[in-house]
Design an enzyme around this catalytic site. Sequence first.
Site, PDB file in Angstrom:
ATOM      1  N   LYS A   1       0.805  -1.212   0.000  1.00  0.00           N
ATOM      2  CA  LYS A   1       0.000   0.000   0.000  1.00  0.00           C
ATOM      3  C   LYS A   1       0.843   1.270   0.000  1.00  0.00           C
ATOM      4  CE  LYS A   1      -3.344  -2.097   3.193  1.00  0.00           C
ATOM      5  NZ  LYS A   1      -3.881  -1.985   4.571  1.00  0.00           N
ATOM      6  N   GLY A   2       2.045   1.201   0.499  1.00  0.00           N
ATOM      7  CA  GLY A   2       2.801   2.394   0.870  1.00  0.00           C
ATOM      8  C   GLY A   2       2.989   3.434  -0.207  1.00  0.00           C
TER       9      GLY A   2
ATOM     10  N   GLU B   1       7.883   2.940  -5.561  1.00  0.00           N
ATOM     11  CA  GLU B   1       7.935   2.499  -4.152  1.00  0.00           C
ATOM     12  C   GLU B   1       8.046   3.703  -3.228  1.00  0.00           C
ATOM     13  OE1 GLU B   1       7.338   0.420  -2.107  1.00  0.00           O
ATOM     14  OE2 GLU B   1       8.094  -1.593  -2.481  1.00  0.00           O
ATOM     15  N   ASP B   2       7.506   3.580  -2.044  1.00  0.00           N
ATOM     16  CA  ASP B   2       7.693   4.619  -1.033  1.00  0.00           C
ATOM     17  C   ASP B   2       9.041   4.474  -0.347  1.00  0.00           C
ATOM     18  OD1 ASP B   2       6.652   2.209  -0.091  1.00  0.00           O
ATOM     19  OD2 ASP B   2       5.869   3.116   1.732  1.00  0.00           O
TER      20      ASP B   2
ATOM     21  N   ASP C   1      14.116  -0.708   1.738  1.00  0.00           N
ATOM     22  CA  ASP C   1      14.734  -0.927   3.049  1.00  0.00           C
ATOM     23  C   ASP C   1      15.715  -2.100   2.910  1.00  0.00           C
ATOM     24  OD1 ASP C   1      15.191  -1.497   5.764  1.00  0.00           O
ATOM     25  OD2 ASP C   1      13.212  -0.867   6.364  1.00  0.00           O
TER      26      ASP C   1
ATOM     27  N   LYS D   1      16.888   3.348   2.462  1.00  0.00           N
ATOM     28  CA  LYS D   1      17.704   3.172   3.671  1.00  0.00           C
ATOM     29  C   LYS D   1      18.806   2.164   3.336  1.00  0.00           C
ATOM     30  CE  LYS D   1      14.208   2.592   6.720  1.00  0.00           C
ATOM     31  NZ  LYS D   1      13.544   2.421   8.021  1.00  0.00           N
TER      32      LYS D   1
ATOM     33  N   PHE E   1      12.973   4.258  11.805  1.00  0.00           N
ATOM     34  CA  PHE E   1      11.655   3.840  11.343  1.00  0.00           C
ATOM     35  C   PHE E   1      10.847   5.089  11.023  1.00  0.00           C
ATOM     36  CE2 PHE E   1       7.355   2.291  11.335  1.00  0.00           C
ATOM     37  CZ  PHE E   1       7.496   1.091  10.656  1.00  0.00           C
TER      38      PHE E   1
ATOM     39  N   ASP F   1       3.389   3.504   7.015  1.00  0.00           N
ATOM     40  CA  ASP F   1       2.592   3.208   8.213  1.00  0.00           C
ATOM     41  C   ASP F   1       3.410   2.638   9.351  1.00  0.00           C
ATOM     42  OD1 ASP F   1       2.995   0.615   6.890  1.00  0.00           O
ATOM     43  OD2 ASP F   1       1.603  -0.131   8.419  1.00  0.00           O
TER      44      ASP F   1
ATOM     45  N   ARG G   1      -0.518   6.753   7.697  1.00  0.00           N
ATOM     46  CA  ARG G   1      -0.299   6.912   6.253  1.00  0.00           C
ATOM     47  C   ARG G   1      -0.790   8.274   5.769  1.00  0.00           C
ATOM     48  NH1 ARG G   1       0.976   1.730   4.164  1.00  0.00           N
ATOM     49  NH2 ARG G   1      -0.053   0.012   5.214  1.00  0.00           N
TER      50      ARG G   1
END
Length: 175
Positions: A43-44, A99-100, A103, A131, A152, A159, A165
């Site tokens: 969802k991000g 993509e948001d 990681d 990151k 984080f 989220d 969000r």
Amino acid sequence: MVFQPQLRILISHDEIARAVDRLAREIGTDYEDKQPLLIGVLKGSFVFMADLIRQLDLPLEVEFVKVCSYGAEQESSGRIKLVQRLSTPIKGRDVLVIEDIVDTGMTISFVLDYLRKKKPASLKVCALTDKPSRRKVSVCIDYLGFTLPDRFIVGYGLDLDQRFRNLPHIYAVED
Ligand code: PRP
């Protein structure tokens, strides 16, 4: 009682907007005369993607895939499953995955493997945040907004346990 973590603004909405403008200019130049298919990873990515496409003056199309990873709330376990497939063929298309955050890199690697098998003409990645210190799988990010420390983050689509969000800025969750 609802859990209220301490949030500190890491990237303001103005900074995000400037990065989105820059990314749109880079993408707009590279995809000039093309009809790219932008594929958001749910969802991000949905907030970032909604802003990005409105800055792109291209005859683009949008699609989404949804994946889920199992494990600890704040960390991708590496066990990833596709829960919403593509609903359109992408063979011969110029595909840009949105993509948001990248990681560990496990999610985007999984998505790229899935898409590559469908033989797009080209396959690139646009990520708002990265990151790199957390990377477990090597990933090439073609268009990147921000490189972040190992904190984080929530907001602007990201989220914590499905919350936050909707926040306009990107925040670090304080320990
Ligand atoms: C987040 C984010 C990326 C992924 C990145 O998704 O949207 O897809 O983690 O992490 P990785 O590089 O370690 O794989 P998440 O699994 O939290 O689901 P969501 O997009 O539904 O929030």
